[in-house]
Design a protein around this motif. Structure first.
Motif, PDB file in Angstrom:
ATOM      1  N   LEU A  87       0.802  -1.226   0.000  1.00 22.01           N
ATOM      2  CA  LEU A  87       0.000   0.000   0.000  1.00 22.01           C
ATOM      3  C   LEU A  87       0.837   1.280   0.000  1.00 22.01           C
ATOM      4  CD1 LEU A  87      -2.972  -0.844   2.420  1.00 22.01           C
ATOM      5  CD2 LEU A  87      -3.072  -0.474  -0.051  1.00 22.01           C
ATOM      6  N   VAL A  88       1.732   1.396   0.961  1.00 17.88           N
ATOM      7  CA  VAL A  88       2.520   2.622   1.088  1.00 17.88           C
ATOM      8  C   VAL A  88       3.426   2.816  -0.119  1.00 17.88           C
ATOM      9  CG1 VAL A  88       4.322   3.786   2.423  1.00 17.88           C
ATOM     10  CG2 VAL A  88       2.441   2.621   3.605  1.00 17.88           C
ATOM     11  N   TRP A  89       4.077   1.731  -0.545  1.00 21.63           N
ATOM     12  CA  TRP A  89       5.044   1.835  -1.640  1.00 21.63           C
ATOM     13  C   TRP A  89       4.375   2.158  -2.969  1.00 21.63           C
ATOM     14  CZ3 TRP A  89       9.508   2.468   0.422  1.00 21.63           C
ATOM     15  CH2 TRP A  89       9.859   1.793   1.594  1.00 21.63           C
ATOM     16  N   THR A  90       3.203   1.577  -3.223  1.00 19.43           N
ATOM     17  CA  THR A  90       2.507   1.870  -4.484  1.00 19.43           C
ATOM     18  C   THR A  90       1.939   3.290  -4.488  1.00 19.43           C
ATOM     19  OG1 THR A  90       0.546   0.728  -3.590  1.00 19.43           O
ATOM     20  CG2 THR A  90       1.970  -0.519  -5.078  1.00 19.43           C
ATOM     21  N   ASP A  91       1.504   3.769  -3.336  1.00 21.73           N
ATOM     22  CA  ASP A  91       1.066   5.165  -3.243  1.00 21.73           C
ATOM     23  C   ASP A  91       2.224   6.108  -3.560  1.00 21.73           C
ATOM     24  OD1 ASP A  91      -1.528   4.542  -2.597  1.00 21.73           O
ATOM     25  OD2 ASP A  91      -1.330   4.928  -0.456  1.00 21.73           O
ATOM     26  N   SER A 100      -0.765   5.898 -12.956  1.00 22.04           N
ATOM     27  CA  SER A 100      -1.471   4.875 -12.188  1.00 22.04           C
ATOM     28  C   SER A 100      -0.551   3.679 -11.937  1.00 22.04           C
ATOM     29  CB  SER A 100      -2.737   4.421 -12.919  1.00 22.04           C
ATOM     30  OG  SER A 100      -2.414   3.825 -14.148  1.00 22.04           O
ATOM     31  N   VAL A 101      -0.824   2.976 -10.838  1.00 20.36           N
ATOM     32  CA  VAL A 101      -0.007   1.837 -10.430  1.00 20.36           C
ATOM     33  C   VAL A 101      -0.926   0.635 -10.218  1.00 20.36           C
ATOM     34  CG1 VAL A 101       1.535   0.912  -8.659  1.00 20.36           C
ATOM     35  CG2 VAL A 101       1.736   3.296  -9.366  1.00 20.36           C
ATOM     36  N   HIS A 102      -0.501  -0.524 -10.720  1.00 24.91           N
ATOM     37  CA  HIS A 102      -1.266  -1.761 -10.565  1.00 24.91           C
ATOM     38  C   HIS A 102      -0.401  -2.820  -9.883  1.00 24.91           C
ATOM     39  CE1 HIS A 102      -3.346   0.177 -13.994  1.00 24.91           C
ATOM     40  NE2 HIS A 102      -4.424  -0.392 -13.480  1.00 24.91           N
ATOM     41  N   LEU A 103      -1.043  -3.588  -9.024  1.00 20.16           N
ATOM     42  CA  LEU A 103      -0.415  -4.746  -8.383  1.00 20.16           C
ATOM     43  C   LEU A 103      -1.155  -5.978  -8.884  1.00 20.16           C
ATOM     44  CD1 LEU A 103       1.671  -5.492  -6.079  1.00 20.16           C
ATOM     45  CD2 LEU A 103      -0.298  -5.522  -4.540  1.00 20.16           C
ATOM     46  N   HIS A 116      -5.002  -1.130  -7.125  1.00 15.86           N
ATOM     47  CA  HIS A 116      -4.903  -0.132  -8.185  1.00 15.86           C
ATOM     48  C   HIS A 116      -4.879   1.250  -7.541  1.00 15.86           C
ATOM     49  CE1 HIS A 116      -7.073   2.033 -11.781  1.00 15.86           C
ATOM     50  NE2 HIS A 116      -5.801   2.371 -11.669  1.00 15.86           N
ATOM     51  N   VAL A 117      -3.799   1.974  -7.771  1.00 19.05           N
ATOM     52  CA  VAL A 117      -3.682   3.355  -7.292  1.00 19.05           C
ATOM     53  C   VAL A 117      -3.915   4.281  -8.479  1.00 19.05           C
ATOM     54  CG1 VAL A 117      -2.253   5.040  -6.100  1.00 19.05           C
ATOM     55  CG2 VAL A 117      -1.971   2.605  -5.598  1.00 19.05           C
ATOM     56  N   VAL A 129      -9.494  -3.020  -9.812  1.00 19.21           N
ATOM     57  CA  VAL A 129      -9.302  -4.169  -8.921  1.00 19.21           C
ATOM     58  C   VAL A 129     -10.295  -5.271  -9.301  1.00 19.21           C
ATOM     59  CG1 VAL A 129      -9.494  -4.994  -6.547  1.00 19.21           C
ATOM     60  CG2 VAL A 129      -8.404  -2.791  -7.012  1.00 19.21           C
ATOM     61  N   GLY A 130      -9.782  -6.481  -9.461  1.00 15.93           N
ATOM     62  CA  GLY A 130     -10.608  -7.602  -9.880  1.00 15.93           C
ATOM     63  C   GLY A 130     -10.580  -7.852 -11.374  1.00 15.93           C
ATOM     64  N   ALA A 131     -10.005  -6.924 -12.126  1.00 13.65           N
ATOM     65  CA  ALA A 131      -9.901  -7.106 -13.575  1.00 13.65           C
ATOM     66  C   ALA A 131      -8.803  -8.118 -13.892  1.00 13.65           C
ATOM     67  CB  ALA A 131      -9.605  -5.784 -14.263  1.00 13.65           C
TER      68      ALA A 131
END
Length: 254
Positions: A87-91, A100-103, A116-117, A129-131
């Motif tokens: 969470l923190v790192w992707t933000d 935008s950032v995706h995990l 997804h940020v 999220v969920g895609a």
């Protein structure tokens, strides 16, 4: 007290033996180490092989652990823990990159987006999220295919659909892309999945140094590739983010 099932105990002992000894062991080595008759050991190995827990090298006939164990190991790491650690790192990555950032994680035959940020601006965006994303054309998918043998098996055994004229579908060329991904530690998708969209991704590992996911920055190709190539500082930022999440999962330094 209920008795343990002997065949399961023997199968578990074989898996521990293969995990803790040499990389590959022959039938005689396995049978003698466990005090089993060769016929008994071969029967258990054949069953484990059919289930994907053990693989046999064609040339030598020796056995090693199979890819299905990696799939089970990956599922042990709860997706929610991966997301929480990221969470923190992707933000931070979204703020520093302006994109935008995706995990993503391997799910069935594709990439499941678990976090997804949004791009940090006032534009209208849709939560993804969920895609599901394809393995063979996206940056996330290529990273997973390069580092995760289960993902690799999934992607090479199916037909790779061409989404744009840039999509790599041939097996030889695709394997070369994966070799390059492993060599440099990241993967790119420049209009291979969606026209006008580019992304760069890097792998995330857990405490066993197993690949458990990937993180990517995605945006308009003119912003990510202003001079025709991905911005080097963007690649570095994605790799730093992946390393930071991996460290938080106990992977140590990469």
């Amino acid at each position: 007290m209920a008795k343990n099932i002997q065949s399961l105990e023997r199968a578990a002992a074989m898996l521990r033996l293969l995990a803790g000894g040499e990389r590959r062991l022959g039938l005689s080595d396995i049978a003698s180490s466990l005090g089993l008759a060769k016929g008994t050991a071969h029967g258990i190995l054949r069953t484990l092989q059919a289930e994907g827990f053990v693989e046999q090298e064609a040339a030598s006939g020796r056995y090693q652990l199979g890819a299905e164990l990696l799939r089970l190991g990956n599922s042990y790491l709860d997706v929610h823990e991966l997301r929480a650690r990221a969470l923190v790192w992707t933000d931070d990555l979204a703020r520093s990159s302006g994109e935008s950032v995706h995990l993503g994680v391997l799910h069935q035959s594709g990439v499941l987006i678990v976090h997804h940020v949004f791009r940090p601006d006032d534009s209208r965006q849709v939560l993804e999220v969920g895609a599901m994303q394809p393995l063979h054309s996206t940056a996330l998918g290529k990273v997973l295919s390069a580092y995760d043998p289960v993902a690799h098996s999934e992607v090479v055994e199916v037909e790779r659909e061409p989404f744009t004229p840039r999509t790599v579908t041939g097996l030889e060329e695709f394997e070369s892309l994966l070799d390059m991904t492993r060599a440099r530690g990241w993967a790119a998708d420049v209009e291979e999945t969606w026209e006008g969209v580019a992304s760069v991704a890097a792998p995330i590992h857990d405490r066993r140094r197993m690949p458990v996911g990937a993180v990517a920055v995605t945006g308009a190709v003119e912003r990510l590739c202003p001079a025709g190539e991905l911005r080097p500082e963007l690649v570095a930022a994605v790799r730093d983010c992946a390393r930071a999440v991996s460290r938080d999962l106990g992977a140590g330094r990469f």
